[in-house]
Motif scaffolding. Structure first.
Motif, PDB file in Angstrom:
ATOM      1  N   VAL A 223       0.842  -1.124   0.019  1.00 37.97           N
ATOM      2  CA  VAL A 223       0.162  -0.024   0.047  1.00 37.97           C
ATOM      3  C   VAL A 223       1.028   1.197   0.056  1.00 37.97           C
ATOM      4  O   VAL A 223       1.825   1.261   0.857  1.00 37.97           O
ATOM      5  CB  VAL A 223      -1.052   0.022   1.424  1.00 37.97           C
ATOM      6  CG1 VAL A 223      -2.113   1.189   1.184  1.00 37.97           C
ATOM      7  CG2 VAL A 223      -1.760  -1.389   1.275  1.00 37.97           C
ATOM      8  N   ILE A 224       0.675   2.099  -0.975  1.00 42.39           N
ATOM      9  CA  ILE A 224       1.429   3.412  -1.232  1.00 42.39           C
ATOM     10  C   ILE A 224       0.537   4.662  -1.223  1.00 42.39           C
ATOM     11  O   ILE A 224      -0.517   4.653  -1.662  1.00 42.39           O
ATOM     12  CB  ILE A 224       2.242   3.143  -2.445  1.00 42.39           C
ATOM     13  CG1 ILE A 224       3.192   1.902  -2.471  1.00 42.39           C
ATOM     14  CG2 ILE A 224       3.045   4.425  -2.949  1.00 42.39           C
ATOM     15  CD1 ILE A 224       3.708   1.457  -3.506  1.00 42.39           C
ATOM     16  N   ALA A 225       1.099   5.655  -0.472  1.00 46.36           N
ATOM     17  CA  ALA A 225       0.292   6.902  -0.311  1.00 46.36           C
ATOM     18  C   ALA A 225       0.590   7.770  -1.647  1.00 46.36           C
ATOM     19  O   ALA A 225       1.859   7.814  -2.068  1.00 46.36           O
ATOM     20  CB  ALA A 225       0.733   7.614   0.924  1.00 46.36           C
ATOM     21  N   TYR A 226      -0.510   8.578  -2.051  1.00 49.41           N
ATOM     22  CA  TYR A 226       0.023   9.672  -3.049  1.00 49.41           C
ATOM     23  C   TYR A 226      -1.044  11.010  -2.724  1.00 49.41           C
ATOM     24  O   TYR A 226      -1.654  10.898  -1.875  1.00 49.41           O
ATOM     25  CB  TYR A 226      -0.814   9.169  -4.343  1.00 49.41           C
ATOM     26  CG  TYR A 226      -2.231   8.938  -4.786  1.00 49.41           C
ATOM     27  CD1 TYR A 226      -3.145  10.029  -4.927  1.00 49.41           C
ATOM     28  CD2 TYR A 226      -2.801   7.775  -4.536  1.00 49.41           C
ATOM     29  CE1 TYR A 226      -4.214  10.098  -5.164  1.00 49.41           C
ATOM     30  CE2 TYR A 226      -4.182   7.564  -4.596  1.00 49.41           C
ATOM     31  CZ  TYR A 226      -4.841   8.701  -4.938  1.00 49.41           C
ATOM     32  OH  TYR A 226      -6.312   8.776  -4.993  1.00 49.41           O
ATOM     33  N   ASP A 227      -0.469  12.031  -3.163  1.00 48.30           N
ATOM     34  CA  ASP A 227      -0.969  13.366  -2.927  1.00 48.30           C
ATOM     35  C   ASP A 227      -1.966  13.753  -3.646  1.00 48.30           C
ATOM     36  O   ASP A 227      -3.079  14.312  -2.967  1.00 48.30           O
ATOM     37  CB  ASP A 227       0.454  14.309  -3.085  1.00 48.30           C
ATOM     38  CG  ASP A 227       1.432  14.087  -1.903  1.00 48.30           C
ATOM     39  OD1 ASP A 227       1.267  13.778  -0.892  1.00 48.30           O
ATOM     40  OD2 ASP A 227       2.547  14.262  -2.700  1.00 48.30           O
ATOM     41  N   ASP A 228      -2.172  13.570  -4.895  1.00 48.63           N
ATOM     42  CA  ASP A 228      -3.380  13.981  -5.700  1.00 48.63           C
ATOM     43  C   ASP A 228      -3.427  13.227  -6.955  1.00 48.63           C
ATOM     44  O   ASP A 228      -2.411  12.204  -7.119  1.00 48.63           O
ATOM     45  CB  ASP A 228      -3.242  15.610  -6.136  1.00 48.63           C
ATOM     46  CG  ASP A 228      -1.851  15.666  -7.058  1.00 48.63           C
ATOM     47  OD1 ASP A 228      -1.288  15.061  -7.437  1.00 48.63           O
ATOM     48  OD2 ASP A 228      -1.503  16.999  -7.016  1.00 48.63           O
ATOM     49  N   ASP A 229      -4.584  13.280  -7.732  1.00 52.64           N
ATOM     50  CA  ASP A 229      -4.691  12.483  -8.900  1.00 52.64           C
ATOM     51  C   ASP A 229      -3.348  12.368  -9.940  1.00 52.64           C
ATOM     52  O   ASP A 229      -3.038  11.432 -10.352  1.00 52.64           O
ATOM     53  CB  ASP A 229      -5.920  12.844  -9.815  1.00 52.64           C
ATOM     54  CG  ASP A 229      -7.199  12.695  -8.967  1.00 52.64           C
ATOM     55  OD1 ASP A 229      -7.210  12.454  -7.884  1.00 52.64           O
ATOM     56  OD2 ASP A 229      -8.250  12.819  -9.734  1.00 52.64           O
ATOM     57  N   ALA A 230      -2.833  13.472 -10.071  1.00 50.86           N
ATOM     58  CA  ALA A 230      -1.677  13.650 -10.745  1.00 50.86           C
ATOM     59  C   ALA A 230      -0.529  12.880 -10.308  1.00 50.86           C
ATOM     60  O   ALA A 230       0.409  12.055 -11.098  1.00 50.86           O
ATOM     61  CB  ALA A 230      -1.182  14.984 -11.065  1.00 50.86           C
ATOM     62  N   ASP A 231      -0.460  12.783  -9.156  1.00 49.28           N
ATOM     63  CA  ASP A 231       0.583  12.125  -8.228  1.00 49.28           C
ATOM     64  C   ASP A 231       0.340  10.413  -8.535  1.00 49.28           C
ATOM     65  O   ASP A 231       1.330   9.734  -8.711  1.00 49.28           O
ATOM     66  CB  ASP A 231       0.752  12.506  -6.892  1.00 49.28           C
ATOM     67  CG  ASP A 231       2.009  11.840  -6.158  1.00 49.28           C
ATOM     68  OD1 ASP A 231       3.089  11.876  -6.781  1.00 49.28           O
ATOM     69  OD2 ASP A 231       1.882  11.314  -4.928  1.00 49.28           O
ATOM     70  N   ALA A 232      -0.982  10.250  -8.498  1.00 45.26           N
ATOM     71  CA  ALA A 232      -1.448   8.611  -8.576  1.00 45.26           C
ATOM     72  C   ALA A 232      -0.776   8.082  -9.845  1.00 45.26           C
ATOM     73  O   ALA A 232      -0.265   7.133 -10.020  1.00 45.26           O
ATOM     74  CB  ALA A 232      -2.729   8.630  -8.227  1.00 45.26           C
ATOM     75  N   ILE A 233      -1.262   8.844 -10.809  1.00 44.66           N
ATOM     76  CA  ILE A 233      -0.816   8.625 -12.179  1.00 44.66           C
ATOM     77  C   ILE A 233       0.536   8.381 -12.300  1.00 44.66           C
ATOM     78  O   ILE A 233       1.171   7.638 -12.854  1.00 44.66           O
ATOM     79  CB  ILE A 233      -1.504   9.600 -13.273  1.00 44.66           C
ATOM     80  CG1 ILE A 233      -2.970   9.428 -13.396  1.00 44.66           C
ATOM     81  CG2 ILE A 233      -0.926   9.298 -14.741  1.00 44.66           C
ATOM     82  CD1 ILE A 233      -3.705  10.388 -14.014  1.00 44.66           C
ATOM     83  N   ARG A 234       1.292   9.429 -11.929  1.00 40.54           N
ATOM     84  CA  ARG A 234       2.786   9.354 -12.073  1.00 40.54           C
ATOM     85  C   ARG A 234       3.304   8.236 -11.269  1.00 40.54           C
ATOM     86  O   ARG A 234       4.302   7.523 -11.863  1.00 40.54           O
ATOM     87  CB  ARG A 234       3.345  10.609 -11.349  1.00 40.54           C
ATOM     88  CG  ARG A 234       4.813  10.671 -11.350  1.00 40.54           C
ATOM     89  CD  ARG A 234       5.369  11.990 -10.438  1.00 40.54           C
ATOM     90  NE  ARG A 234       5.204  11.794  -9.029  1.00 40.54           N
ATOM     91  CZ  ARG A 234       5.798  10.895  -8.322  1.00 40.54           C
ATOM     92  NH1 ARG A 234       6.948  10.411  -8.770  1.00 40.54           N
ATOM     93  NH2 ARG A 234       5.713  10.943  -7.025  1.00 40.54           N
TER      94      ARG A 234
END
Length: 489
Positions: A401-412
């Motif tokens: 499980v990995i955390a992301y900041d926003d949608d763009a970060d998730a795609i990255r």
């Protein structure tokens, strides 16, 4: 073991005959018990040479490549023979693969047998010639016709995790397209391939040499098949590292290659998603067949603000799944295929701990399973996307499980991987979901649990997950050449 497996072990199929292996026999082992099930023919280099020669002769000297009606007829015969022996095949699959018996009603057996229908139908309905009409060049009028033809001799090299699905996803389209085939299956699951030999010879009109099956412990025979100049195409499913070797070996003859390789697919959970549903579905999927699937979503990317919620939901699901006996109807997580594979998964768990990760659930061998190659369904937290277990394919029941900041970060983060095989997105806003679909570079993508697997749907990956597509019309056309014919108008 049953009627499809002779007491002395399964033979090779070469030139239409069931023959012993030149190197004797080798054992196949039940991964749930570590007991020897029986034996399979161990092919020699001479056997492989004979198989390629038989396939070459069958392609060059028979009407197989020019008779789509015969090909469709034979594929339906093979399908029907497998259905007639489905319970024997189910027993072999559960015992040799360690596949939970529940999966044999789907992608581990009955699904791919049914998929032969698609290949047979396509052989009859496919438009083999297209008229381009008349064109003039330099004062000469010509009528042009595009003709699609079989590639020739296909070498098929397959892995052990879903042997029926992968074997038949290659054999069905390759044979339907008019090719002849030499199949070399993984030595971990020789019976699943070898039993086709008896079905082909006893229940079908497939001509001698059109299909050859060569089981062996010698991995060098795969390299020999790849390098043989009599082989026109290689179709390979397996690790990315081995895929590179296949490309290298095929390069000497500029041989066409289809490669379906590794994956480290991401499940992106958007902040408006039903976290319990998304996390539970993703966690459940990595436990299926002990995580031994290249397209499983083994990274779950979640909003940083909802990280603890996602971990709790995934942990709740995984803690309720026990690695167990694959013969039991309620088992979804059976054993790993071998001690070697279990050791590999355990090494990755040690790496995760060494890099600062936390094993939130599982992480070891089940105490109640002293025999068999079992690993508990495992959840890893506290690591970034650059951690080893977030970047490399583990092929075990392990979710990170990995955390992301926003949608763009998730795609990255989803794209921050050498692979691009599969993935999923969970959310409620169609526009945001579409942005993720457009941004993630992967061959298949599930939205809110949609299933992409079907006979008519192409499967394959971007980047180091492979070259080409398997299944569907696109997969069928991988096995065809294009010929342009011009005649005076």
């Amino acid at each position: 073991m049953n009627g499809l497996v002779p007491p002395e072990g399964t033979p090779l199929l070469i030139g239409g005959k069931l023959v012993p292996g030149g190197s004797g026999v080798f054992a196949t082992v039940d991964p749930a018990t570590e007991e020897v099930l029986g034996h399979a023919a161990d092919a020699s280099a001479e056997d492989m040479d004979a198989a390629v020669a038989a396939a070459r002769t069958a392609f060059d000297d028979s009407d197989w490549s020019r008779d789509p009606a015969l090909r469709a007829h034979c594929l339906r015969q093979l399908r029907d023979a497998m259905r007639e022996h489905i319970e024997e095949l189910r027993e072999i699959t559960v015992a040799e693969v360690g596949a939970p018996v529940s999966l044999t009603s789907g992608p581990q057996l009955e699904g791919p047998v049914g998929d032969l229908t698609f290949s047979a139908d396509l052989a009859e309905s496919y438009v083999w010639e297209t008229d381009l009409g008349v064109a003039e060049q330099m004062g000469i009028s010509s009528r042009r016709v595009i003709r699609r033809e079989a590639t020739g001799v296909v070498g098929a090299i397959t892995p052990w995790n879903f042997p029926h699905q992968i074997n038949l996803a290659k054999l069905g389209p390759a044979l339907a397209a008019g090719n002849t085939v030499v199949l070399k299956p993984a030595p971990d699951t020789p019976w699943c391939a070898a039993v086709l030999g008896a079905l082909v010879t006893e229940h079908t009109d497939i001509p001698a040499g059109v299909l050859n099956i060569v089981t062996s412990t010698d991995h060098g025979l795969g390299a020999r098949l790849v390098a043989d100049p009599r082989v026109d195409m290689i179709t390979f499913t397996g690790s990315t590292a081995t895929g590179r070797s296949v490309m290298t070996g095929a390069a000497a003859n500029l041989k066409r290659t289809f490669l379906e390789l590794g994956g480290k697919s991401a499940a992106i959970v958007l902040d408006d998603a039903d976290m319990n549903a998304a996390a539970a579905y993703t966690a459940f999927s990595v436990a299926v067949h002990a995580g031994q699937g290249c397209a499983l979503t083994t990274r779950m990317l979640v909003p940083r603000a909802r990280y603890d919620e996602a971990v709790a939901a995934a942990a709740g699901t995984l803690s309720g799944i026990r690695a167990g006996d694959p013969t039991k109807p309620r088992t979804i997580c059976g054993p790993l295929i071998s001690a070697r594979q279990r050791d590999r998964v355990e090494r990755y768990l040690e790496i995760a701990r060494a890099e600062g990760g936390t094993i939130a659930v599982g992480g070891g061998r089940p105490a109640n399973r002293p025999q068999g190659f079992y690993i508990e369904p495992t959840l890893i937290t506290g690591l970034s996307n650059t951690a080893t277990v977030a970047q490399e394919e583990i092929f075990g029941p392990v979710l990170v499980v990995i955390a992301y900041d926003d949608d763009a970060d998730a795609i990255r983060l989803a794209n921050e991987s050498p692979y691009g095989l599969s993935g999923s997105v969970w959310g409620n806003d169609p526009e945001r979901i579409e942005r993720v679909i457009a941004g993630v570079r992967t061959g298949t993508l599930s939205v809110n649990g949609g299933l992409w697997y079907h006979a008519d749907a192409p499967f394959g990956g971007y980047k180091q997950s492979g070259i080409g597509r398997e299944m569907g019309v696109a997969g069928f056309e991988e096995y065809l050449e294009t010929k342009l014919i011009a005649t005076p108008a």
